[in-house]
Design a protein around this motif. Sequence first.
Motif, PDB file in Angstrom:
ATOM      1  N   HIS A   8       0.842  -1.179   0.000  1.00  0.00           N
ATOM      2  CA  HIS A   8       0.000   0.000   0.000  1.00  0.00           C
ATOM      3  C   HIS A   8       0.880   1.233   0.000  1.00  0.00           C
ATOM      4  O   HIS A   8       1.997   1.214   0.512  1.00  0.00           O
ATOM      5  N   SER A   9       0.355   2.309  -0.527  1.00  0.00           N
ATOM      6  CA  SER A   9       0.993   3.607  -0.474  1.00  0.00           C
ATOM      7  C   SER A   9       0.098   4.494   0.380  1.00  0.00           C
ATOM      8  O   SER A   9      -1.131   4.376   0.320  1.00  0.00           O
ATOM      9  N   VAL A  10       0.696   5.362   1.179  1.00  0.00           N
ATOM     10  CA  VAL A  10      -0.079   6.280   2.010  1.00  0.00           C
ATOM     11  C   VAL A  10       0.132   7.704   1.501  1.00  0.00           C
ATOM     12  O   VAL A  10       1.272   8.155   1.360  1.00  0.00           O
ATOM     13  N   ASN A  44       9.919   8.930   6.553  1.00  0.00           N
ATOM     14  CA  ASN A  44      10.423   9.490   7.814  1.00  0.00           C
ATOM     15  C   ASN A  44       9.580  10.639   8.357  1.00  0.00           C
ATOM     16  O   ASN A  44      10.041  11.363   9.235  1.00  0.00           O
ATOM     17  N   GLU A  45       8.363  10.830   7.864  1.00  0.00           N
ATOM     18  CA  GLU A  45       7.566  11.942   8.384  1.00  0.00           C
ATOM     19  C   GLU A  45       6.220  11.459   8.914  1.00  0.00           C
ATOM     20  O   GLU A  45       5.673  10.472   8.449  1.00  0.00           O
ATOM     21  N   ASP A  46       5.720  12.209   9.895  1.00  0.00           N
ATOM     22  CA  ASP A  46       4.413  11.884  10.451  1.00  0.00           C
ATOM     23  C   ASP A  46       3.350  12.500   9.545  1.00  0.00           C
ATOM     24  O   ASP A  46       3.636  13.419   8.775  1.00  0.00           O
ATOM     25  N   PRO A  47       2.107  11.993   9.599  1.00  0.00           N
ATOM     26  CA  PRO A  47       1.064  12.489   8.695  1.00  0.00           C
ATOM     27  C   PRO A  47       0.824  13.992   8.756  1.00  0.00           C
ATOM     28  O   PRO A  47       0.691  14.642   7.724  1.00  0.00           O
ATOM     29  N   GLY A  50       3.580  15.771   7.016  1.00  0.00           N
ATOM     30  CA  GLY A  50       3.473  15.542   5.582  1.00  0.00           C
ATOM     31  C   GLY A  50       2.437  16.432   4.930  1.00  0.00           C
ATOM     32  O   GLY A  50       2.647  16.955   3.833  1.00  0.00           O
ATOM     33  N   VAL A  51       1.302  16.610   5.594  1.00  0.00           N
ATOM     34  CA  VAL A  51       0.257  17.492   5.068  1.00  0.00           C
ATOM     35  C   VAL A  51       0.787  18.921   4.960  1.00  0.00           C
ATOM     36  O   VAL A  51       0.659  19.564   3.912  1.00  0.00           O
ATOM     37  N   ALA A  52       1.383  19.417   6.026  1.00  0.00           N
ATOM     38  CA  ALA A  52       1.901  20.787   6.014  1.00  0.00           C
ATOM     39  C   ALA A  52       2.939  20.970   4.910  1.00  0.00           C
ATOM     40  O   ALA A  52       2.935  21.981   4.199  1.00  0.00           O
ATOM     41  N   ARG A  53       3.823  19.988   4.744  1.00  0.00           N
ATOM     42  CA  ARG A  53       4.857  20.059   3.706  1.00  0.00           C
ATOM     43  C   ARG A  53       4.230  20.084   2.317  1.00  0.00           C
ATOM     44  O   ARG A  53       4.570  20.928   1.489  1.00  0.00           O
ATOM     45  N   GLU A  54       3.303  19.172   2.049  1.00  0.00           N
ATOM     46  CA  GLU A  54       2.683  19.088   0.726  1.00  0.00           C
ATOM     47  C   GLU A  54       1.920  20.365   0.374  1.00  0.00           C
ATOM     48  O   GLU A  54       2.033  20.863  -0.744  1.00  0.00           O
ATOM     49  N   VAL A  55       1.130  20.885   1.312  1.00  0.00           N
ATOM     50  CA  VAL A  55       0.367  22.107   1.030  1.00  0.00           C
ATOM     51  C   VAL A  55       1.315  23.263   0.727  1.00  0.00           C
ATOM     52  O   VAL A  55       1.131  23.996  -0.251  1.00  0.00           O
ATOM     53  N   LEU A  56       2.359  23.423   1.528  1.00  0.00           N
ATOM     54  CA  LEU A  56       3.322  24.501   1.308  1.00  0.00           C
ATOM     55  C   LEU A  56       4.038  24.336  -0.034  1.00  0.00           C
ATOM     56  O   LEU A  56       4.156  25.295  -0.805  1.00  0.00           O
ATOM     57  N   GLU A  64      -1.817  25.316   9.552  1.00  0.00           N
ATOM     58  CA  GLU A  64      -1.879  24.602  10.825  1.00  0.00           C
ATOM     59  C   GLU A  64      -2.818  23.436  10.579  1.00  0.00           C
ATOM     60  O   GLU A  64      -3.969  23.621  10.159  1.00  0.00           O
ATOM     61  N   VAL A  65      -2.308  22.227  10.803  1.00  0.00           N
ATOM     62  CA  VAL A  65      -3.105  21.026  10.576  1.00  0.00           C
ATOM     63  C   VAL A  65      -3.994  20.812  11.785  1.00  0.00           C
ATOM     64  O   VAL A  65      -3.510  20.718  12.913  1.00  0.00           O
TER      65      VAL A  65
END
Length: 145
Positions: A8-10, A44-47, A50-56, A64-65
């Motif tokens: 699976h991919s997350v 190596n990143e928590d969800p 990861g969300v903050a990184r992807e949006v930026l 702010e998640v």
Amino acid sequence: MPVESPRHSVSVAGITVREDGRILVIRRADNGAWEPPGGVLELNEDPRGGVAREVLEETGIEVEVRQLTGVYKNMKLGVVALIFRCEPVAGTERTSSESTAVEWLPPDEVRERMSEVFAIRVLDALEGNGPYVRSHDGRVLIPAG
């Protein structure tokens, strides 16, 4: 002979909502589809990170998640997407190598601009009664059961 474990991919995505109710969306560079910003979670990143990184990366907006609003599985590809509601805190909209447009979409345009499997993620996050757990085939939702 040992049985191979399923692969699976997350992925993660942020449903970023401004004070006026508009939602941050991108038009993907690879297929032209309108979607919430997001992507594959790195090992190596928590969800939330990861969300903050992807949006930026995809929009130029720092967020702010807030909370997990849904888990969505593409049954054909084995991709599990974790969707989080976010609040914008800084930045200016800009495109990236992954996006050809960045917009703040009014909620009433979500269904007309996005495919069903992405629109439901936004609408679930706006409703706020999640987290929802849904499956789809890449195009349409698969009824639970």
